[in-house]
Structure formats: C-alpha cells, structure tokens
Scaffold this motif. Sequence first.
Motif, mmCIF file in Angstrom:
data_model
loop_
_atom_site.group_PDB
_atom_site.id
_atom_site.type_symbol
_atom_site.label_atom_id
_atom_site.label_comp_id
_atom_site.label_asym_id
_atom_site.label_seq_id
_atom_site.Cartn_x
_atom_site.Cartn_y
_atom_site.Cartn_z
ATOM 1 N N LEU A 66 0.825 -1.216 0.000
ATOM 2 C CA LEU A 66 0.000 0.000 0.000
ATOM 3 C C LEU A 66 0.858 1.265 0.000
ATOM 4 O O LEU A 66 0.583 2.210 -0.732
ATOM 5 N N PHE A 67 1.885 1.281 0.838
ATOM 6 C CA PHE A 67 2.658 2.512 1.000
ATOM 7 C C PHE A 67 3.881 2.565 0.071
ATOM 8 O O PHE A 67 4.069 3.537 -0.633
ATOM 9 N N GLY A 68 4.716 1.516 0.101
ATOM 10 C CA GLY A 68 5.958 1.547 -0.673
ATOM 11 C C GLY A 68 5.729 1.340 -2.155
ATOM 12 O O GLY A 68 6.060 2.176 -2.994
ATOM 13 N N MET A 69 5.135 0.186 -2.496
ATOM 14 C CA MET A 69 4.912 -0.161 -3.907
ATOM 15 C C MET A 69 3.977 0.854 -4.570
ATOM 16 O O MET A 69 4.214 1.274 -5.715
ATOM 17 N N GLY A 70 2.915 1.231 -3.838
ATOM 18 C CA GLY A 70 1.955 2.202 -4.379
ATOM 19 C C GLY A 70 2.642 3.510 -4.727
ATOM 20 O O GLY A 70 2.377 4.116 -5.770
ATOM 21 N N GLU A 71 3.558 3.938 -3.865
ATOM 22 C CA GLU A 71 4.275 5.199 -4.090
ATOM 23 C C GLU A 71 5.200 5.076 -5.308
ATOM 24 O O GLU A 71 5.277 5.988 -6.131
ATOM 25 N N ILE A 72 5.876 3.930 -5.430
ATOM 26 C CA ILE A 72 6.795 3.748 -6.561
ATOM 27 C C ILE A 72 6.013 3.729 -7.885
ATOM 28 O O ILE A 72 6.417 4.336 -8.864
ATOM 29 N N LEU A 73 4.854 3.063 -7.879
ATOM 30 C CA LEU A 73 4.040 3.034 -9.103
ATOM 31 C C LEU A 73 3.551 4.443 -9.445
ATOM 32 O O LEU A 73 3.539 4.838 -10.616
ATOM 33 N N ALA A 74 3.171 5.204 -8.406
ATOM 34 C CA ALA A 74 2.701 6.577 -8.657
ATOM 35 C C ALA A 74 3.833 7.430 -9.231
ATOM 36 O O ALA A 74 3.618 8.223 -10.157
ATOM 37 N N ASN A 75 5.045 7.247 -8.697
ATOM 38 C CA ASN A 75 6.182 8.026 -9.198
ATOM 39 C C ASN A 75 6.598 7.600 -10.602
ATOM 40 O O ASN A 75 7.205 8.382 -11.329
ATOM 41 N N ALA A 76 6.293 6.339 -10.966
ATOM 42 C CA ALA A 76 6.694 5.844 -12.285
ATOM 43 C C ALA A 76 5.809 6.414 -13.398
ATOM 44 O O ALA A 76 6.098 6.220 -14.574
ATOM 45 N N GLU A 77 4.760 7.122 -13.017
ATOM 46 C CA GLU A 77 3.870 7.709 -14.037
ATOM 47 C C GLU A 77 4.618 8.692 -14.929
ATOM 48 O O GLU A 77 4.358 8.792 -16.111
#
Lengths: 158, 501
Positions: B213-224
């Motif tokens: 929720l926190f780590g992976m979600g943030e990385i996916l959001a930044n990969a946009e």
Amino acid sequence: MRRIHQAAAACFMAFSAYIMWESLGLEYYTELGPGSGFFPFWLGAALGALALAWLVQASRLAGRPAEEAFLPARQGIVRILSLIAAVLISAGVMNTLGFQVTMFVFLVFTLMVLGKQPIWLTAVIALVGSVGVFHLFAGYLDVQLPASSLALLASLGL
Amino acid sequence: METVQNLLMGFGVALLPENLLLAVIGSILGTMIGVLPGLGPAAGTAMLIPLTFHLGPTGAIIMLTALFYGTQYGGTITSVLLNVPGEAASAITCLDGYAMARQGRGGAALSVAAVGSFVGGIVATMALVVAAGPLTAVALQFGPVEFFSLILLGISLLMGLAGTSMIKALMMGIFGLLLAMVGIDPIRGQPRFTFGLTELLDGISFVPIIMGLFGMGEILANAEKPFSEIVLAKMSSLVPSRQEIRDSVAPILRGSLIGTALGLVPGITNSASSFLAYIAERKSSTHPERFGTGMIQGVAGPEAANNAHANGALIPLFTLGIPASPTIAVIMGAFLMHGLVPGPFLFKEHPAVVWGVIASFCVGNVILLILNLPLIGIWIQILKIPYGILSAIILAFMILGAYSVSNSTFDILIMMVFGVLGYLLRKLDFPLAPVVLTLILGPLMERSLRQSLEISQGSFLIFLKSPVAVVFLAAAALVLIMPMFRFFRRGKNVLSGEEPA
C-alpha cells in the motif's frame, strides 16, 4: 473522473455484497454470542452503505474539465505495467531459478526501465543486489533465501 | 521512585553493547529511509521487520523504534537541501529551511533541526516515563468492554482526522478490519475468506500489505512520469551563529511541548504538530512577515515538534496498547510478531523489555544527534543517486522483505496486489492510514467485542453499564458525527472531501 469514482464505488459495493454473502455462510450467532460471521457481516453492510453514499455524491458532483486525467500518459502506463509484470514474474520463478538469478534479471530489467545509467553500473548494482544480498542475508542475517531447484543452476551455487 | 529505578534498569538493558549496536543500525537505516524519496516510515519499518526475526524482542523493538524516529531526522535533510520533504512532517521545514540553504545557511538549519529534534525526543520520552505509571494503572482496570470502546475511540479519531473525506476514511477503516478477518477465526476456529488457500489460513501478514500500500503504491505513482534530476542546495558550515542559537531556544521548547501533547491523540499526524508549531512561532514573533525567508525559528519549532510527536505517539501504544499513527501501528505489529502485546500488561509481564525500549529512546536520540551531523555528507551523496536507480533497489528490497516474512513467494504476490490497490486508492484520494490501524487492531477489536457479548449473553447493553466505556463510545460517536453537523451547516463538501469551488 466522475465515471471513475462511480465505477470504484460500484466495485466497493460489489465487494461488500460478496463479504456479506460469504459471512452468511459462517456462524452468525451462537448460544455463547456472536459467531465468526457476525463481525464481517456488519462490516460488509457498513462498507456497502458508505460506498453507496460515495456513489451518490460522486454522481452529484459536476465534472471538472481541468482535473488531472486518471490514467497517466502512455509511457507512464508502460513503465507501471513493466514494474508490475517484473514483480509478478519474479515471484513466479523465484523458487525455480533461485533468488540470485531471479533478482539479477529483475534488477537489470527494472534499472533499464526506470534509470538511464551506463550498462556497467546496471550490471554492478544487479550483481550486488542479487549475489551479494543472497550471501549477506544467508551468512550474516540468518535469512534463508531460495536456491534454484534446477540441477544445473544449483550445481553452480545459484 | 519506582519509576526512576525502572528507568535505570531500562538504561542497563539499552546500553548493552548488542542493543546499542541495534539502536545505531536502526538510527542510520531510519535516517536513510527518511532521506530516500518514495519510501515512507510505515513501509520502511515494515520492510525491515523480517530482519528482526532472529533477534530477541528487546533488540528487535529497539532497532525498529530507532528506525522510526530516525526517519524524522532524515526527512529534514531533504527539506532543507532539496526543498522536498522526505517525510510529510518535514514539509513545513521547507519554507524557512530551504530559504536558509539558499542563503548559504543550510548547515546551521540542519544543526538546529537536529538539536531541536533531540530535545523534542527527550521531552516526549520523559513524558512517557511520567505518564507510564498512572496510565497503565488506569488501563489495568479495563475489561473487554472498556478495551473495545477504547479501540473504537482510537480508530474513530484516526478516521475522523485522517483526511478531508470522512466517507473515504471510514471505508478504508472498514477495509482494514475486513482484511484482518482473513484466516482462522481466533475464537471459533472457523476459516474465513481464505478462498481455499492454505497460505491464507494464518491470515494475511500485515508486512506485505503495508509495503504494498505505502511503498509499492508510491513507486508506481512516481513511475507515471519520467524522473527529474535533483538540484541540491550548497552545504555550509554546520555551526549556527550565536544569534541563531539564542533565537532557537524558545521555539525548540514550545515545539517540544506542542508535539508531545498532540502525539498523545491518535489520529493527529506529526505534520499537524509541525504546522501548529510553525504557526505558534509566527504568532509569537515580532517579525511574522519574515517567516518563509529563512527564519531559524521556522525550522527549530516544527522540527522539535515533529520528533516530540513521533516519540509522544508511543505513549498511547505503551500504556494503552493503542497505536496513534500508521508507523506506530506497524511497530505494534512487530511487538505482536515477537510475542509481546503492547499495553498495560507489558509493564507488568515484561518490565525489562518495556523499560529497556523506553530508555533506548533517549539513547537513540543521542545517537542520532551525534551521528547525523558528521554523516551529513553521506546523506547528500545518497540524495545524488538518480531516483530511477533508488527505486529499483527499493523494489528489490521490498521483494526481499515480503519473501522473508514467511519464506514464501505468496507474500510477494500479496505485496504486488496491495501495491496496485494502494496506487489506485491514492489516485482516488483515499487516506491509507486507517487501513493500517484497523488491520493491526482488527483482531483485538473483534476479540474484545465478542468476549463482551459472550459475558452479556449477546446483549449490547453491556456497553452502557460501564461508565468508562460510555465516555469512550460517546467521544467516538462525537468524532464520527461531527462532520455530519458540518455537512448540514456548510454543504456536502465536508463529507465528500471535495473543496468548495
């Protein structure tokens, strides 16, 4: 965005319906008090009611043309899907190929997708992050990581 | 007197070479996590829990708590030098900290922030020492009825204060509770929501969920979007001027008190503490118009407040067993994984562990003060690593962390599923903090509810027979109902989280 919010609210409602349905298959109430299905049933019902309230609110809100699009640009989608695929494939093959090979390939791939560094640097990071981490964790931190189940790779210490 | 003896015993435990080393490791890792963009304290702490499995409970908790308040120190570095807050709580520090860095006073800003964080941490730890006795004495009187009401109040506060939309916060809280239901029912032994998978019989571990929720979600959001290059402000001398020292004393003390007091209330984030401390400094200043242009008070107060908050938030966890923030909920999860239940009984049953950990807060804050400033060059070098490389390394460590929980690739899949979910929920403006809190508290909450109802043979009136429970339930209802009143007075935007046009 309004459509997205409506669709998401509908997904939550479907999820809550599933929870309530499943809960009814469990003990709802026993002679001693609430059973296994009591708590999840009411949680599912509350989630459904809240999702419905959200759906109503989302439907009432006027669309905003200036709002940021929900989906990112094509390149962004490709990067995101590549990362998801890389993690899923790594999880799928880790027990067969072993941690070291899987993580080496994973790191090379993600570094190529996310970064723009020279190849030698990619190789060094991937090697340290796979072989180095494997030996560090197994040798010093007492965390056992999977070795390959393939005879050839296993014979190479991978 | 007994408290002083206990604290001294705690120092005896915290100063053992092994525990001292773990506090150093935790402090350094925490600062690194605070410095790294895209890896928050909750995901960072969860990621490192598997590494503590081979440690004893005292050492494990000492390392994880040191890591937690280390993140508060680390977040400041990026705020001052990059104008990018490493942690949400350091966002307000950007205003004056970065302005100071641009004027060539970044070193002084970091030094004052470190001292402020240290004082804040010590003040909050002393508050914990003082509050521990009376609060645990009260909490020991609690039965399942009072405990259920207390958990409900804690969760309500967190949801009520989690974000702008009460509906979304409540949905996330319930979602977390439902996730906690997966696995074998602890009272009846009946499997629930396991889809026939044996991996789910023990429930879903909170570690991959939080990392997702926190780590992976943030990385996916930044990969946009493509990663932009970072521009670091130049570092200067770390020694503040005499005037800067004089100007920092009162803000540090005020910030420490604000942070400690607000840290006690579940749901109030440390960003709120630092923001309030900043406002307090502006109000008390004779030159409020100069804030935002490089005022040392704008760094000292908020930094003291956010670290005091971080340490103060441990008070409800240790005394009542209620985590006040997502990261503390993760630490509570670590306690449970090591066979310890945070709360009043911990003081009774494991005094050496609990006082050892409390004493380690002081030790950890001293370590951070000593280590951080000399290591500033290393943190700057880490900041220079391109984000693409950092993301790939963080991802690899998340896979490693998820796998190590139960030596199963199934947990990596769980992490990925929750990563995608976290990414989507973030885009839909859902607050994620309530999920963590209810995920950890869910089993305790259900158990106390069912025990209460078993005592009363199914009658909910049992909750009205205890005055303490009535007060807790009334407060919880007030927190949840208040937005309804605002809804009728100001319109629908309060509940939906939509800002008025």
